[in-house]
Design a protein around this motif. Structure first.
Motif: not given
Length: 135
Positions: A107-135
């Motif tokens: 949207k408007d040149g920005n990218q968002y990840a959608n999680v259960k209907g919520e749009e999250i701007s990629l600049d707010k991400l703190k961690k990306i991992e495979n599901p089920g992996e916790t450290k």
């Protein structure tokens, strides 16, 4: 003119395609070689400048599309991944949320990840991992 090693490694392009630099060189040559008693009429000159602007904008659009395709290839790999991000609750406090990415939205040149209907701007991400992996 001898082609040095420095110039030999410039961008390769299709021999049949003219770029904006080529167009500008042609325009300058035309201006230098015009008959002083019959200069270009204003309409012709304005039309040529408009063509130059169009060529430049098309070049810019092609560059942006290339970046978007590269970017889309990267972010599409996030679908199905578990992400963690910082959000703000109703009281204004920062909270950490997480979820599985359902889709990616532009949207408007920005990218968002959608999680259960919520749009999250990629600049707010703190961690990306495979599901089920916790450290």
């Amino acid at each position: 003119m001898i082609n040095t090693g420095k110039n030999a490694k410039t961008k390769e392009k299709d021999g049949n395609a003219l770029g904006k630099d080529d167009f500008l060189k042609i325009l300058i040559t035309q201006l230098q070689n015009q008959d002083p008693t019959q200069p270009l009429q204003d309409k012709e000159f304005i039309a040529q400048m408009a063509q130059f602007t169009s060529v430049e904008q098309l070049t810019n659009m092609a560059s942006e599309m290339k970046l978007m395709r590269q970017s889309l290839g990267f972010v599409s790999g996030m679908i199905g991944k578990s992400i963690t991000w910082t959000a703000t609750d109703s009281s204004g406090a920062s909270i950490e949320k997480s979820g599985i990415v359902d889709s990616i939205t532009f949207k408007d040149g920005n990218q968002y990840a959608n999680v259960k209907g919520e749009e999250i701007s990629l600049d707010k991400l703190k961690k990306i991992e495979n599901p089920g992996e916790t450290k």
